[in-house]
Design a protein around this motif. Sequence first.
Motif, PDB file in Angstrom:
ATOM      1  N   ARG A  90      11.962 -17.056  40.125  1.00  0.00           N
ATOM      2  CA  ARG A  90      11.379 -18.223  40.806  1.00  0.00           C
ATOM      3  C   ARG A  90      12.162 -19.482  40.442  1.00  0.00           C
ATOM      4  NH1 ARG A  90       6.892 -17.211  43.643  1.00  0.00           N
ATOM      5  NH2 ARG A  90       5.550 -15.454  43.053  1.00  0.00           N
ATOM      6  N   LYS A  91      12.572 -19.559  39.181  1.00  0.00           N
ATOM      7  CA  LYS A  91      13.416 -20.689  38.757  1.00  0.00           C
ATOM      8  C   LYS A  91      14.698 -20.723  39.574  1.00  0.00           C
ATOM      9  CE  LYS A  91      16.692 -22.833  36.247  1.00  0.00           C
ATOM     10  NZ  LYS A  91      18.011 -23.103  36.847  1.00  0.00           N
ATOM     11  N   MET A  92      15.314 -19.572  39.734  1.00  0.00           N
ATOM     12  CA  MET A  92      16.568 -19.503  40.486  1.00  0.00           C
ATOM     13  C   MET A  92      16.356 -19.878  41.952  1.00  0.00           C
ATOM     14  SD  MET A  92      18.010 -15.993  38.712  1.00  0.00           S
ATOM     15  CE  MET A  92      19.449 -15.821  39.791  1.00  0.00           C
ATOM     16  N   ALA A  93      15.194 -19.501  42.498  1.00  0.00           N
ATOM     17  CA  ALA A  93      14.892 -19.832  43.894  1.00  0.00           C
ATOM     18  C   ALA A  93      14.744 -21.350  44.070  1.00  0.00           C
ATOM     19  CB  ALA A  93      13.619 -19.127  44.335  1.00  0.00           C
ATOM     20  N   PHE A  94      14.017 -21.991  43.153  1.00  0.00           N
ATOM     21  CA  PHE A  94      13.854 -23.448  43.237  1.00  0.00           C
ATOM     22  C   PHE A  94      15.197 -24.161  43.043  1.00  0.00           C
ATOM     23  CE2 PHE A  94       9.228 -22.769  42.162  1.00  0.00           C
ATOM     24  CZ  PHE A  94       8.744 -23.307  43.355  1.00  0.00           C
ATOM     25  N   SER A  95      16.022 -23.650  42.156  1.00  0.00           N
ATOM     26  CA  SER A  95      17.345 -24.246  41.936  1.00  0.00           C
ATOM     27  C   SER A  95      18.212 -24.134  43.183  1.00  0.00           C
ATOM     28  CB  SER A  95      18.052 -23.566  40.756  1.00  0.00           C
ATOM     29  OG  SER A  95      17.412 -23.868  39.543  1.00  0.00           O
ATOM     30  N   LEU A  96      18.094 -22.996  43.865  1.00  0.00           N
ATOM     31  CA  LEU A  96      18.863 -22.785  45.089  1.00  0.00           C
ATOM     32  C   LEU A  96      18.436 -23.790  46.159  1.00  0.00           C
ATOM     33  CD1 LEU A  96      21.071 -20.708  45.690  1.00  0.00           C
ATOM     34  CD2 LEU A  96      19.347 -19.281  46.788  1.00  0.00           C
ATOM     35  N   LYS A  97      17.137 -23.997  46.283  1.00  0.00           N
ATOM     36  CA  LYS A  97      16.640 -24.991  47.248  1.00  0.00           C
ATOM     37  C   LYS A  97      17.148 -26.387  46.899  1.00  0.00           C
ATOM     38  CE  LYS A  97      12.242 -22.726  48.364  1.00  0.00           C
ATOM     39  NZ  LYS A  97      10.768 -22.897  48.367  1.00  0.00           N
ATOM     40  N   MET A  98      17.110 -26.704  45.611  1.00  0.00           N
ATOM     41  CA  MET A  98      17.543 -28.023  45.176  1.00  0.00           C
ATOM     42  C   MET A  98      18.995 -28.289  45.535  1.00  0.00           C
ATOM     43  SD  MET A  98      17.808 -29.580  41.315  1.00  0.00           S
ATOM     44  CE  MET A  98      19.304 -28.626  41.011  1.00  0.00           C
ATOM     45  N   MET A  99      19.833 -27.259  45.447  1.00  0.00           N
ATOM     46  CA  MET A  99      21.256 -27.456  45.662  1.00  0.00           C
ATOM     47  C   MET A  99      21.617 -27.775  47.107  1.00  0.00           C
ATOM     48  SD  MET A  99      22.585 -27.508  42.789  1.00  0.00           S
ATOM     49  CE  MET A  99      24.282 -27.631  43.381  1.00  0.00           C
ATOM     50  N   GLU A 100      20.680 -27.626  48.046  1.00  0.00           N
ATOM     51  CA  GLU A 100      20.948 -28.052  49.418  1.00  0.00           C
ATOM     52  C   GLU A 100      21.113 -29.566  49.481  1.00  0.00           C
ATOM     53  OE1 GLU A 100      18.323 -26.903  52.537  1.00  0.00           O
ATOM     54  OE2 GLU A 100      19.053 -24.838  52.601  1.00  0.00           O
ATOM     55  N   ASN A 101      20.339 -30.261  48.638  1.00  0.00           N
ATOM     56  CA  ASN A 101      20.427 -31.721  48.578  1.00  0.00           C
ATOM     57  C   ASN A 101      19.912 -32.174  47.219  1.00  0.00           C
ATOM     58  OD1 ASN A 101      20.224 -34.536  48.901  1.00  0.00           O
ATOM     59  ND2 ASN A 101      19.832 -34.334  51.092  1.00  0.00           N
ATOM     60  N   PRO A 102      20.758 -32.085  46.172  1.00  0.00           N
ATOM     61  CA  PRO A 102      20.322 -32.387  44.802  1.00  0.00           C
ATOM     62  C   PRO A 102      19.703 -33.773  44.636  1.00  0.00           C
ATOM     63  CG  PRO A 102      22.460 -31.330  44.782  1.00  0.00           C
ATOM     64  CD  PRO A 102      22.161 -31.642  46.216  1.00  0.00           C
ATOM     65  N   ALA A 103      20.266 -34.781  45.295  1.00  0.00           N
ATOM     66  CA  ALA A 103      19.768 -36.145  45.135  1.00  0.00           C
ATOM     67  C   ALA A 103      18.322 -36.266  45.612  1.00  0.00           C
ATOM     68  CB  ALA A 103      20.651 -37.122  45.900  1.00  0.00           C
ATOM     69  N   GLU A 104      17.998 -35.594  46.696  1.00  0.00           N
ATOM     70  CA  GLU A 104      16.656 -35.690  47.259  1.00  0.00           C
ATOM     71  C   GLU A 104      15.680 -34.700  46.636  1.00  0.00           C
ATOM     72  OE1 GLU A 104      16.520 -35.411  51.466  1.00  0.00           O
ATOM     73  OE2 GLU A 104      17.679 -37.230  51.830  1.00  0.00           O
ATOM     74  N   ARG A 105      16.169 -33.564  46.183  1.00  0.00           N
ATOM     75  CA  ARG A 105      15.267 -32.491  45.774  1.00  0.00           C
ATOM     76  C   ARG A 105      15.150 -32.291  44.270  1.00  0.00           C
ATOM     77  NH1 ARG A 105      16.188 -27.688  50.289  1.00  0.00           N
ATOM     78  NH2 ARG A 105      15.874 -29.007  52.123  1.00  0.00           N
ATOM     79  N   TYR A 106      15.876 -33.079  43.483  1.00  0.00           N
ATOM     80  CA  TYR A 106      15.815 -32.889  42.031  1.00  0.00           C
ATOM     81  C   TYR A 106      14.401 -33.103  41.497  1.00  0.00           C
ATOM     82  CZ  TYR A 106      16.422 -33.434  37.038  1.00  0.00           C
ATOM     83  OH  TYR A 106      16.289 -33.304  35.677  1.00  0.00           O
ATOM     84  N   MET A 107      13.722 -34.135  41.994  1.00  0.00           N
ATOM     85  CA  MET A 107      12.387 -34.460  41.481  1.00  0.00           C
ATOM     86  C   MET A 107      11.305 -33.515  42.002  1.00  0.00           C
ATOM     87  SD  MET A 107      12.940 -36.751  39.328  1.00  0.00           S
ATOM     88  CE  MET A 107      11.235 -37.094  38.906  1.00  0.00           C
ATOM     89  N   THR A 108      11.632 -32.694  42.967  1.00  0.00           N
ATOM     90  CA  THR A 108      10.649 -31.729  43.478  1.00  0.00           C
ATOM     91  C   THR A 108      11.058 -30.323  43.066  1.00  0.00           C
ATOM     92  OG1 THR A 108      11.857 -31.716  45.602  1.00  0.00           O
ATOM     93  CG2 THR A 108       9.935 -33.178  45.404  1.00  0.00           C
ATOM     94  N   ASP A 109      12.006 -29.742  43.776  1.00  0.00           N
ATOM     95  CA  ASP A 109      12.440 -28.381  43.466  1.00  0.00           C
ATOM     96  C   ASP A 109      13.095 -28.286  42.088  1.00  0.00           C
ATOM     97  OD1 ASP A 109      11.566 -27.252  45.903  1.00  0.00           O
ATOM     98  OD2 ASP A 109      13.338 -28.002  46.911  1.00  0.00           O
ATOM     99  N   GLY A 110      13.817 -29.339  41.699  1.00  0.00           N
ATOM    100  CA  GLY A 110      14.468 -29.333  40.391  1.00  0.00           C
ATOM    101  C   GLY A 110      13.451 -29.279  39.258  1.00  0.00           C
ATOM    102  N   MET A 111      12.369 -30.052  39.387  1.00  0.00           N
ATOM    103  CA  MET A 111      11.322 -30.044  38.371  1.00  0.00           C
ATOM    104  C   MET A 111      10.591 -28.698  38.341  1.00  0.00           C
ATOM    105  SD  MET A 111      11.231 -32.922  36.664  1.00  0.00           S
ATOM    106  CE  MET A 111      13.030 -32.778  36.654  1.00  0.00           C
ATOM    107  N   LYS A 112      10.341 -28.134  39.514  1.00  0.00           N
ATOM    108  CA  LYS A 112       9.677 -26.822  39.582  1.00  0.00           C
ATOM    109  C   LYS A 112      10.549 -25.750  38.934  1.00  0.00           C
ATOM    110  CE  LYS A 112       7.068 -27.870  43.796  1.00  0.00           C
ATOM    111  NZ  LYS A 112       6.929 -27.599  45.248  1.00  0.00           N
ATOM    112  N   ALA A 113      11.860 -25.859  39.135  1.00  0.00           N
ATOM    113  CA  ALA A 113      12.781 -24.902  38.522  1.00  0.00           C
ATOM    114  C   ALA A 113      12.684 -24.962  37.004  1.00  0.00           C
ATOM    115  CB  ALA A 113      14.213 -25.178  38.980  1.00  0.00           C
ATOM    116  N   MET A 114      12.618 -26.172  36.463  1.00  0.00           N
ATOM    117  CA  MET A 114      12.511 -26.335  35.010  1.00  0.00           C
ATOM    118  C   MET A 114      11.198 -25.773  34.487  1.00  0.00           C
ATOM    119  SD  MET A 114      14.140 -30.190  34.636  1.00  0.00           S
ATOM    120  CE  MET A 114      13.769 -30.301  32.886  1.00  0.00           C
TER     121      MET A 114
END
Length: 216
Positions: A116-140
């Motif tokens: 699940r962490k890897m899945a959220f990280s993959l989503k984040m990498m589509e747009n790291p600047a916009e998704r770090y605080m959402t998908d990036g936090m979920k990945a952590m």
Amino acid sequence: MKKYLLTFALSVMSLNAFAQADYEKIMSDKIAKLENTRSADELQALANDFDRIGKKETKQWLPSYYAALAYLQKGRTQMQEGKMSELSINANAAEKYLDQAEAIAGKDNSELHLLRKMAFSLKMMENPAERYMTDGMKAMEELKKAETLDPTNPRVALIKAEDTYYTPEQYGGSKTKGIEQFKAALEKFNTFKPKTSLDPNWGKSEAEYFLSGAAK
């Protein structure tokens, strides 16, 4: 009558044993291919194979787990090829299979939380600047859950090392720190023993790859 019932019972047991042996052989072959494949098309084919196995073996969580892993590896391959717009598609597909695996294995499974962490990280990498605080936090959060559930899991150590290796120094990462973490991950791989021959056992070659300097 008793003799007939005994014969019938033995026949059923034999069929179940053959079915289990067949399942294990098919899964072993597919898992071996998954660990040695980095072609997006072949990974998709393997995901489909694991899906079919899971529909037949409805009490087994591992087919859904490996279907999810195949989609994540496909996404990581496409990321390396610059196909960023397809990352969420693969991550969402992986999450569907992780839900299926969790329904069988339960929520307290380190391996499932790591994917699940890897899945959220993959989503984040589509747009790291916009998704770090959402998908990036979920990945952590998922990585923390995976580590809490099994501190000895070498794949958790591997993914943490990858994160450190690829994170710029101004954000707390560094290649030097990452290499040290890969060394620690490899130590865990050297002592790790999966519960069964089909349980997750991937990742050691990736740690060795980074430590060999091939990733530079």
